[in-house]
Design a protein around this motif. Structure first.
Motif, PDB file in Angstrom:
ATOM      1  N   UNK A  37       0.832  -1.204   0.000  1.00 10.33           N
ATOM      2  CA  UNK A  37       0.000   0.000   0.000  1.00 10.33           C
ATOM      3  C   UNK A  37       0.869   1.258   0.000  1.00 10.33           C
ATOM      4  N   UNK A  38       0.403   2.274  -0.703  1.00  9.16           N
ATOM      5  CA  UNK A  38       1.102   3.554  -0.826  1.00  9.16           C
ATOM      6  C   UNK A  38       0.557   4.549   0.193  1.00  9.16           C
ATOM      7  N   UNK A  39       1.443   5.113   0.990  1.00  9.98           N
ATOM      8  CA  UNK A  39       1.051   6.086   2.022  1.00  9.98           C
ATOM      9  C   UNK A  39      -0.192   5.599   2.767  1.00  9.98           C
ATOM     10  N   UNK A  40      -0.051   4.422   3.346  1.00  8.71           N
ATOM     11  CA  UNK A  40      -1.207   3.709   3.892  1.00  8.71           C
ATOM     12  C   UNK A  40      -1.821   4.364   5.121  1.00  8.71           C
ATOM     13  N   UNK A  41      -1.136   5.332   5.731  1.00 10.64           N
ATOM     14  CA  UNK A  41      -1.712   6.018   6.886  1.00 10.64           C
ATOM     15  C   UNK A  41      -2.596   7.195   6.495  1.00 10.64           C
ATOM     16  N   UNK A  42      -2.631   7.489   5.186  1.00  7.39           N
ATOM     17  CA  UNK A  42      -3.414   8.631   4.700  1.00  7.39           C
ATOM     18  C   UNK A  42      -4.627   8.150   3.911  1.00  7.39           C
ATOM     19  N   UNK A  43      -5.665   8.976   3.804  1.00  5.08           N
ATOM     20  CA  UNK A  43      -6.796   8.602   2.940  1.00  5.08           C
ATOM     21  C   UNK A  43      -6.295   8.363   1.520  1.00  5.08           C
ATOM     22  N   UNK A  44      -6.716   7.267   0.915  1.00  4.07           N
ATOM     23  CA  UNK A  44      -6.184   6.909  -0.403  1.00  4.07           C
ATOM     24  C   UNK A  44      -7.164   7.297  -1.503  1.00  4.07           C
ATOM     25  N   UNK A  45      -6.706   8.048  -2.518  1.00  8.14           N
ATOM     26  CA  UNK A  45      -7.602   8.478  -3.595  1.00  8.14           C
ATOM     27  C   UNK A  45      -7.803   7.421  -4.680  1.00  8.14           C
ATOM     28  N   UNK A  53      -7.709   0.349   5.336  1.00  7.93           N
ATOM     29  CA  UNK A  53      -8.853  -0.071   6.165  1.00  7.93           C
ATOM     30  C   UNK A  53     -10.194   0.065   5.457  1.00  7.93           C
ATOM     31  N   UNK A  54     -10.277   0.945   4.435  1.00 10.36           N
ATOM     32  CA  UNK A  54     -11.530   1.117   3.698  1.00 10.36           C
ATOM     33  C   UNK A  54     -11.797  -0.026   2.727  1.00 10.36           C
ATOM     34  N   UNK A  55     -10.873  -0.991   2.651  1.00  8.32           N
ATOM     35  CA  UNK A  55     -11.077  -2.201   1.846  1.00  8.32           C
ATOM     36  C   UNK A  55     -11.046  -3.412   2.789  1.00  8.32           C
ATOM     37  N   UNK A  56     -12.043  -3.526   3.668  1.00  9.13           N
ATOM     38  CA  UNK A  56     -12.000  -4.570   4.699  1.00  9.13           C
ATOM     39  C   UNK A  56     -12.039  -5.986   4.148  1.00  9.13           C
ATOM     40  N   UNK A  57     -12.486  -6.145   2.894  1.00 12.70           N
ATOM     41  CA  UNK A  57     -12.579  -7.492   2.320  1.00 12.70           C
ATOM     42  C   UNK A  57     -11.251  -7.962   1.733  1.00 12.70           C
ATOM     43  N   UNK A  58     -10.247  -7.107   1.737  1.00 15.09           N
ATOM     44  CA  UNK A  58      -8.958  -7.479   1.148  1.00 15.09           C
ATOM     45  C   UNK A  58      -8.164  -8.376   2.097  1.00 15.09           C
TER      46      UNK A  58
END
Length: 362
Positions: A142-150, A173-178
């Motif tokens: 994940x890229x810059x995983x602590x920030x909201x991802x666009x 975290x916004x992709x809980x099914x991953x």
């Protein structure tokens, strides 16, 4: 929903794996495929290009599409996996990529490697390419995983098309099914701060990365360890950096960390460092100030990399022992491709003691 050419490619792939064309070892003509699936010949060509890219067929002008790598039973075990990491040649990434390649190549998989440089704009370009040129699975840091991802919209499109994704090191975290394979970051920070406290360190500072989830987890564990041992966490003793400021951080005498150290060294007797690269640099800065490691300042870190071994005073660091996040993620990807149930995992740490910490006084 898959595109028409993806649907045709999936159907042909299933027939190849089932051995439908094993006798002739060649696919029907483009015209025949177009008639069977009620699509245009251009759609058929796109589908065949996917199969060729995955190494399932080889198209020869005048003689059709020949099936490759078929087992005696007619089945083909061959997948094309995209591997997206932040960096390719820096720090611990070469060893992670070697482990991934070792697992995938052993299962007759091919891989394409992409680097985001930990920039969301690069991540978006790569994901858009993978939507246009689909692969069988994606291993991604994940890229810059602590920030909201666009780029979550693109990730959702890929996952909606049934492409397995396995995240390494960080996740969204916004992709809980991953699925993901993470370092046990909180536990590592907790272990290191306990370790320092048990060796008599009472004023423990830290250096952490702010834009990746690893830095937040390691900081949280560090803070918990201080609370547990009854030690104060002083904001001024913690230095935060991010992807954009890292190069300046490691630049030497002009580094912003120099000002930080000048202000805190009288109040700190140890540091928990985000990783070995940072710890190695910090040790150099301490030596330039005439300070001794560990007599004046103790250092501990994460990753057990070459930096920890080759530092003038070898650095106590956390290792995954015989486990490797790259290998674990690649094995998980293969299980997902085979339809097996998988659970996300956090890989535990083991402490590797070296000379950068004082010995326990009994």
């Amino acid at each position: 929903m898959p595109t028409k050419y993806q649907a045709v490619a999936d159907a042909l792939r299933a027939h190849i794996q089932a051995g439908k064309y094993a006798g002739a070892a060649v696919l029907p003509s483009e015209f025949a495929i177009a008639q069977e699936y009620q699509v245009s010949r251009q759609t058929v060509r796109q589908a065949l290009s996917l199969l060729a890219r995955d190494g399932l067929i080889e198209t020869k002008r005048g003689s059709g599409s020949h099936i490759l790598r078929a087992s005696p039973g007619g089945a083909v075990c061959h997948y094309h996996i995209a591997v997206i990491v932040t960096y390719i040649s820096n720090y611990v990434f070469p060893s992670i990529l070697r482990e991934i390649e070792g697992i995938l190549s052993g299962q007759e998989c091919t891989s394409s490697i992409f680097a985001t440089q930990n920039r969301v704009s690069n991540e978006r370009k790569i994901l858009m390419r993978l939507l246009e040129q689909p692969v069988d699975g994606i291993l991604v840091e994940a890229t810059k995983s602590a920030l909201p991802n666009p780029n979550l919209d693109l990730y959702r499109q890929l996952m909606g098309g049934s492409t397995p994704l396995v995240f390494i090191h960080g996740y969204y975290p916004d992709l809980p099914e991953s699925h993901y394979v993470l370092d046990a970051n909180y536990d590592g920070g907790l272990l290191l701060s306990r370790y320092l406290a048990d060796r008599g360190c009472t004023r423990i500072g830290g250096v952490f990365k702010s834009d990746d989830i690893q830095g937040h987890g390691r900081y949280a564990g560090y803070a918990a360890g201080l609370r547990e041992r009854g030690l104060a966490l002083t904001d001024q003793n913690v230095f935060w950096f991010n992807t954009e400021t890292k190069n300046a951080l490691l630049a030497g005498d002009d580094s912003p960390i120099r000002t930080f150290l000048d202000g805190v060294l009288e109040n700190v007797d140890a540091f928990v460092c985000y990783n070995d690269e940072i710890a190695y640099f910090l040790e150099q800065q301490l030596h330039r100030r005439g300070l001794s490691v560990p007599a004046d300042v103790a250092l501990v870190s994460f990753d057990n990399s070459n930096y920890s071994e080759l530092a003038p005073v070898p650095i106590t660091s956390l290792s995954h022992g015989g486990e490797n996040t790259g290998r674990t993620a690649a094995q998980m990807m293969l299980r997902l491709l085979h339809g097996e149930y998988c659970q996300s995992v956090q890989v535990p740490w083991e402490l590797v003691e070296r000379q950068s910490c004082r010995r326990l006084v009994l």
